[in-house]
Design a protein around this motif. Structure first.
Motif, mmCIF file in Angstrom:
data_model
loop_
_atom_site.group_PDB
_atom_site.id
_atom_site.type_symbol
_atom_site.label_atom_id
_atom_site.label_comp_id
_atom_site.label_asym_id
_atom_site.label_seq_id
_atom_site.Cartn_x
_atom_site.Cartn_y
_atom_site.Cartn_z
ATOM 1 N N GLU A 27 14.761 30.239 -16.260
ATOM 2 C CA GLU A 27 13.591 30.389 -15.506
ATOM 3 C C GLU A 27 13.043 29.122 -15.571
ATOM 4 O O GLU A 27 12.959 27.998 -16.429
ATOM 5 C CB GLU A 27 12.618 31.534 -16.138
ATOM 6 N N ALA A 28 12.009 28.519 -14.507
ATOM 7 C CA ALA A 28 11.352 27.573 -14.402
ATOM 8 C C ALA A 28 10.281 27.436 -15.629
ATOM 9 O O ALA A 28 10.215 28.528 -16.057
ATOM 10 C CB ALA A 28 10.596 27.567 -13.052
ATOM 11 N N GLY A 29 9.813 26.204 -15.998
ATOM 12 C CA GLY A 29 8.723 26.095 -16.790
ATOM 13 C C GLY A 29 7.603 26.527 -16.431
ATOM 14 O O GLY A 29 7.242 26.859 -15.184
ATOM 15 N N PRO A 30 6.660 26.580 -17.380
ATOM 16 C CA PRO A 30 5.243 26.922 -17.129
ATOM 17 C C PRO A 30 4.673 26.391 -15.694
ATOM 18 O O PRO A 30 3.858 27.126 -15.105
ATOM 19 C CB PRO A 30 4.333 26.686 -18.340
ATOM 20 N N ASN A 31 4.866 25.022 -15.548
ATOM 21 C CA ASN A 31 4.242 24.550 -14.189
ATOM 22 C C ASN A 31 5.364 24.332 -13.222
ATOM 23 O O ASN A 31 4.864 23.878 -12.128
ATOM 24 C CB ASN A 31 4.167 22.991 -14.660
ATOM 25 N N GLY A 32 6.149 25.260 -13.222
ATOM 26 C CA GLY A 32 7.316 25.493 -11.971
ATOM 27 C C GLY A 32 8.322 24.448 -11.908
ATOM 28 O O GLY A 32 9.085 24.405 -11.195
ATOM 29 N N GLY A 33 8.491 23.720 -13.043
ATOM 30 C CA GLY A 33 9.424 22.405 -13.078
ATOM 31 C C GLY A 33 10.396 22.954 -14.139
ATOM 32 O O GLY A 33 10.632 24.211 -14.230
ATOM 33 N N PRO A 34 11.501 22.014 -14.360
ATOM 34 C CA PRO A 34 12.406 22.337 -15.324
ATOM 35 C C PRO A 34 12.094 23.106 -16.581
ATOM 36 O O PRO A 34 10.839 22.735 -17.189
ATOM 37 C CB PRO A 34 12.977 20.818 -15.759
ATOM 38 N N PRO A 35 13.103 23.917 -17.099
ATOM 39 C CA PRO A 35 12.712 24.916 -18.099
ATOM 40 C C PRO A 35 12.280 23.789 -19.532
ATOM 41 O O PRO A 35 11.490 24.389 -20.457
ATOM 42 C CB PRO A 35 14.045 25.560 -18.440
ATOM 43 N N ARG A 52 15.188 24.784 -26.557
ATOM 44 C CA ARG A 52 14.283 23.741 -27.350
ATOM 45 C C ARG A 52 14.326 22.505 -26.789
ATOM 46 O O ARG A 52 15.564 21.832 -26.616
ATOM 47 C CB ARG A 52 14.401 24.077 -28.915
ATOM 48 N N ASP A 53 13.158 21.694 -26.645
ATOM 49 C CA ASP A 53 13.187 20.617 -26.373
ATOM 50 C C ASP A 53 13.982 19.382 -27.279
ATOM 51 O O ASP A 53 13.821 19.718 -28.446
ATOM 52 C CB ASP A 53 11.624 20.034 -25.928
#
Length: 531
Positions: free
Chosen positions: A135-143, A217-218
């Motif tokens: 799914e997209a990240g919280p801001n709509g960008g990459p996970p 995880r990042d």
């Protein structure tokens, strides 16, 4: 395979020769090497004496990354020929006593592969979970912050699924989901397809990145990164590379291979020398030969080589067999770094160390990096991550067989430029008995002739006075190797008597010698001691 059978395995005494078919020999004038062209050069391989050929991908591909973006794992790309051409090459190699190893690319496919075309259509199709989707990240960008090796985010948006897919390399190379049992079985069937057709083994591409962190995880910033670090390497790949679960994938691949007799599994691994032992496996076997590039990654002096070789041997688990690689389609040509004289020293070192030698087509005659004009660049690495010297085209340029304009490679325009130095070619060196090519041929023959060199133990000696030296022993036989790594004469302080088996300078061969002895500038000598 039992421990006793493994100890006699053919790859322990083999010399493996990597060929990029696209750059080896063109048969039809289109400027691209092909399988019929390779067929024309098998007599050369037999003359050279190599035991096995490893082919880079010849599968159907859009060819956006040197054929490592595969659209059909079980089909031959028309640029290279047909399945019948492949079978002719296989049969001719086997008739010449040469094994055939194929590249196996399990981490990703092309985005044109039928599997991905189906997977991307929806979240509930039969292959929906065959790739790494998120799914997209919280801001709509990459996970997360995972990066592609070719620059930018490792995530690409798919509108049809309203999700991102992960790609370790190009956006057109989506990563397969190796947590999915159906994916594993599909890739096992790919292996069986080629093993059933008589392939003698595989070189596994990008084996250390087969599994990514399940929690997404990042990756942390790399504290050693600076302005000279390419952007894709700004983050330490803790959660994308060399995950513990990847070893289970390699064990699975090995289990498929072990259903067939006398097949080799070697592979591209990542990390420092002290990590290479993990890729051999313990209770569950992994690779027979995790590829070792330590000779290319060390300073070229006696003290550094002594430490590099020792550290590598110490990292190999009991029962593991070593190997040494001096070139490849992703590595700068070593002759450009060392020069002609020390390339002869490297030849002796490679062929006398304990372990299986790997060389890339062209290394045997000192091929160097080819200058590629900006408008001829093909490598996406250089196109996407500019200014860091990452271009791999210079080592992938077609071989020069002779001194003609097209170098004997093609009658058309070669897909990459040839070496401008027409004098450096295979045919010229075949005529010159003192050439690097003839030295390699003699070393390969010597390695096959002297069991001490192919099977004997490695006995280190203390490097001193710019001389790196060691012994190889088997039963009562002992062979000494002395290498002068400088451009001045040096005293080699060994004791005893023997006969020179081979020398970089040739005029010592079959001489009776007694230590200590002086080595001339850039001289390497192999001596069999009297017993």
């Amino acid at each position: 395979m039992s421990a006793k059978e493994t100890s006699r395995a053919w790859w322990r005494s083999a010399v493996v020769y990597e060929i990029a078919a696209i750059s080896f020999q063109d048969s039809d004038g289109d400027g691209y090497g092909d399988l019929p062209g390779l067929l024309q050069r098998i007599d050369y391989l037999k003359w050279l004496g190599v035991s096995a050929v490893w082919l880079t991908p010849i599968y159907k591909s859009p060819d956006q990354d040197f054929g490592y973006d595969i659209s059909d794992f079980c089909g031959i790309d028309p640029r290279y020929g047909t399945m019948q051409d492949f079978e002719r090459v296989r049969d001719a190699l086997h008739a010449a006593g040469i094994k055939l190893i194929l590249d196996f690319v399990p981490n990703h496919t092309s985005d044109q592969h039928a599997w991905f075309q189906e997977s991307r259509t929806s979240r509930n199709n039969p292959k929906a979970d065959w790739y790494v989707w998120a799914e997209a990240g919280p801001n709509g960008g990459p996970p997360n912050n995972w990066l592609s090796r070719f620059g930018g985010s490792g995530w690409e948006w798919c509108e049809a699924r309203r999700q991102f897919y992960y790609h370790s390399f190009l956006t057109s190379q989506p990563d397969l989901n190796w947590r999915n049992e159906a994916v594993r079985e599909a890739m096992a069937n790919v292996m069986r397809f080629w093993l059933d057709r008589g392939v003698d083994g595989f070189r596994v591409d990008a084996s250390a990145v087969l599994i990514k962190d399940e929690l997404l995880r990042d990756n942390p910033r790399d504290p050693e990164a600076d302005d000279n670090t390419p952007p894709p390497q700004k983050y330490a790949p803790v959660f994308t590379d060399d995950r513990p679960e990847a070893m289970g994938c390699i064990e699975f691949i090995r289990s498929v291979l072990d259903d067939y007799d006398e097949r080799l599994l070697c592979g591209e691994v990542q990390g420092k020398t002290d990590r290479i032992g993990h890729f051999y496996g313990n209770d569950k076997p992994r690779m027979h030969l995790p590829l070792n590039f330590a000779l290319l990654d060390t300073e070229w002096n006696a003290i550094a080589l002594q430490a590099t070789v020792d550290a590598y041997y110490n990292a190999i688990p009991d029962g593991g067999w070593p190997d040494f690689v001096i070139g490849g389609h992703d590595k700068h040509r070593v002759a450009s770094e060392l020069g002609e004289a020390q390339s002869r020293i490297l030849a002796i070192l490679l062929m006398t160390l304990r372990g299986t030698p790997f060389l890339f087509a062209g290394d045997e005659f000192g091929a160097e990096q080819v200058k590629i004009p900006p408008d001829r660049i093909r490598d996406p690495f250089e196109k996407l991550v500019k200014g860091f010297g990452l271009n791999r085209d210079p080592e992938r340029a077609p071989l020069r067989w002779d001194d003609t304009g097209q170098g004997g490679f093609t009658t058309g325009e070669p897909w990459l430029p040839l070496d401008e130095d027409r004098s450096r070619n295979i045919e010229a060196q075949r005529r010159e008995k003192r050439s690097l090519l003839h030295l390699y041929r003699e070393l390969i023959a010597l390695r096959h002739r002297e069991p001490c060199l192919s099977r004997g133990e490695y006995r280190p000696r203390r490097a001193h006075n710019d001389i790196f030296w060691f012994a190889r022993t088997l039963d009562k036989a002992e062979i000494l190797v002395g290498l002068n790594l400088c451009r001045e004469p040096r005293l080699w302080e060994w004791q005893g008597r023997g006969v020179t088996l081979i020398s970089t300078h040739l005029d010592r061969e079959q001489d009776k010698v007694e230590g200590p002895m002086h080595l001339r500038p850039n001289e390497g000598v192999v001596i069999k001691l009297n017993r």
